[in-house]
Scaffold this motif. Sequence first.
Motif, PDB file in Angstrom:
ATOM      1  N   GLN A  35      10.553 -21.215  36.564  1.00 16.78           N
ATOM      2  CA  GLN A  35      11.618 -20.287  36.941  1.00 16.78           C
ATOM      3  C   GLN A  35      11.060 -19.121  37.755  1.00 16.78           C
ATOM      4  O   GLN A  35      11.724 -18.625  38.659  1.00 16.78           O
ATOM      5  N   VAL A  37       8.519 -19.198  39.827  1.00 19.52           N
ATOM      6  CA  VAL A  37       8.239 -19.665  41.185  1.00 19.52           C
ATOM      7  C   VAL A  37       9.539 -19.822  41.963  1.00 19.52           C
ATOM      8  O   VAL A  37       9.632 -19.451  43.132  1.00 19.52           O
ATOM      9  N   LYS A  38      10.581 -20.356  41.336  1.00 21.29           N
ATOM     10  CA  LYS A  38      11.866 -20.548  42.021  1.00 21.29           C
ATOM     11  C   LYS A  38      12.505 -19.225  42.412  1.00 21.29           C
ATOM     12  O   LYS A  38      13.156 -19.130  43.447  1.00 21.29           O
ATOM     13  N   ASN A  39      12.335 -18.203  41.602  1.00 23.23           N
ATOM     14  CA  ASN A  39      12.946 -16.907  41.876  1.00 23.23           C
ATOM     15  C   ASN A  39      12.059 -15.996  42.712  1.00 23.23           C
ATOM     16  O   ASN A  39      12.400 -14.841  42.931  1.00 23.23           O
ATOM     17  N   GLY A  40      10.923 -16.477  43.173  1.00 18.79           N
ATOM     18  CA  GLY A  40      10.034 -15.676  44.005  1.00 18.79           C
ATOM     19  C   GLY A  40       9.162 -14.714  43.216  1.00 18.79           C
ATOM     20  O   GLY A  40       8.599 -13.778  43.774  1.00 18.79           O
ATOM     21  N   ASN A  41       9.037 -14.941  41.942  1.00 19.58           N
ATOM     22  CA  ASN A  41       8.245 -14.069  41.088  1.00 19.58           C
ATOM     23  C   ASN A  41       6.780 -14.502  41.137  1.00 19.58           C
ATOM     24  O   ASN A  41       6.471 -15.677  41.276  1.00 19.58           O
ATOM     25  N   THR A  42       5.865 -13.564  41.028  1.00 17.17           N
ATOM     26  CA  THR A  42       4.435 -13.886  41.104  1.00 17.17           C
ATOM     27  C   THR A  42       3.787 -13.981  39.730  1.00 17.17           C
ATOM     28  O   THR A  42       2.570 -13.999  39.627  1.00 17.17           O
TER      29      THR A  42
END
Length: 90
Positions: A35, A37-42
């Motif tokens: 989730q 990676v999908k939301n652009g979180n590092t």
Amino acid sequence: MKAKLIYLFFTVAILFISTLSVNAQCAMCTINAEQGVKNGNTQAAGLNTGVIYLLVIPYLLALVVGIIWYKKYRKKNVELNMKSEPLNLN
């Protein structure tokens, strides 16, 4: 000694060649990483970095202990004062 070193080299090489790709994580870690990676979180990158640290530290500690042990207990140049007469073992 040389034969043992060659055997050890081939054993390690076979172990590295024959590794399989595995996906073994707990369900919560897997969902959070996907989730993120999908939301652009590092945070997934941080999770992977933490796993690498946990994996590497025991090997580094073993290496340090091995080096200390080798330096402390390696054979030093010892001079033996033996008689020059031949020994009779019979």
